[in-house]
Design an enzyme around this catalytic site. Sequence first.
Site, PDB file in Angstrom:
ATOM      1  N   SER A 115       0.815  -1.221   0.000  1.00 17.37           N
ATOM      2  CA  SER A 115       0.000   0.000   0.000  1.00 17.37           C
ATOM      3  C   SER A 115       0.848   1.270   0.000  1.00 17.37           C
ATOM      4  O   SER A 115       0.519   2.223  -0.719  1.00 17.37           O
ATOM      5  CB  SER A 115      -0.953  -0.005   1.198  1.00 17.37           C
ATOM      6  OG  SER A 115      -1.778  -1.145   1.171  1.00 17.37           O
ATOM      7  N   GLY A 159       1.308   0.851  15.056  1.00 17.34           N
ATOM      8  CA  GLY A 159       0.471   1.773  14.298  1.00 17.34           C
ATOM      9  C   GLY A 159      -0.837   2.110  14.979  1.00 17.34           C
ATOM     10  O   GLY A 159      -1.358   3.221  14.829  1.00 17.34           O
ATOM     11  N   ASP A 179      -4.858  -1.961   8.365  1.00 20.93           N
ATOM     12  CA  ASP A 179      -4.977  -3.342   7.879  1.00 20.93           C
ATOM     13  C   ASP A 179      -3.959  -4.247   8.571  1.00 20.93           C
ATOM     14  O   ASP A 179      -2.976  -4.669   7.976  1.00 20.93           O
ATOM     15  CB  ASP A 179      -4.847  -3.417   6.355  1.00 20.93           C
ATOM     16  CG  ASP A 179      -3.491  -2.946   5.853  1.00 20.93           C
ATOM     17  OD1 ASP A 179      -2.840  -2.158   6.568  1.00 20.93           O
ATOM     18  OD2 ASP A 179      -3.078  -3.379   4.768  1.00 20.93           O
TER      19      ASP A 179
END
EC number: 2.1.1.266
Length: 295
Positions: A115, A159, A179
């Site tokens: 990504s 994160g 994700d």
Amino acid sequence: MLAYRHAFHAGNHADVLKHLVLVQVLRYMVGKDKPFRYIDTHAGAGGYQLKGAVAQKKTEYREGIGRLWSRADLPPLVADYVQLVQRFNLPPAEDGRLPALEKGMTPPLALYPGSPSLASLLLTPFDKLHLYELHPADARTLAAHFGGEKRSRVMQEDGFAALKKELPPTPRRAVVLIDPSYETVGDYSRVVASLREAVQRFAEGVYMVWYPQVSRVEAVQLPKRLTGVAPKGWLHVRLTVAQPDQQGFGLAGSGVFILNPPYTLHQQLAELMPWLTEQLAQYDGASYLIEELPG
């Protein structure tokens, strides 16, 4: 969690869905004359060798990006995504940048972008990429790939926890991709809690949550729990392409939940998903779902 390596699954059907949606969200964001911040909470290594030993153990990319790679009949949105992946497979120019894809050129499929790399191809020099990855080896690879970019920051941190310091951004525009690996059951609850806190800090952000479609009650319940965080202004798309094995294991499909989606996204997916389901189906019962509650 740290045993998880996305290289085993790079370029599979779940990546295709996630990245098709991500590309369209970012295309919309860069179309506005104002910079924004892209925040990736679980950025991975940034790119993956499909011919390497790890990816070759399962060769999942063959049933994902591999089915789309050399086709000349792709719908425009799919062609846009595939061409970005093809650019990632080109040798970099002398300045380190990836060259434009020449018309009719189809390089060999050897690499798949994560990504962050797709975002890097789309964002302007005035936008920012803030990338978080906890796995030491992947974080080092990510830093080596993006360390020379002034607009990018790579941090070997959790994160989920990092969103507290990221929001609200300056200027007040951001796309957040969440994700995780979902290897542990706790990831599902952390996704919900992190999104809830993020919305409280920065309600107008665009948030994308990817999740796997597996035989686990937490995965089944996750989309409903996310709608509780965002009572309006959301879109949910799910693609089911395979059946679990006899023990109930395996990745049947995946879904993406978007909070504050671009107003164009629902129509784009409504036109795309029937075609995509047919192309990536691995059994006769393949299906898709799109649901939305406008803001």
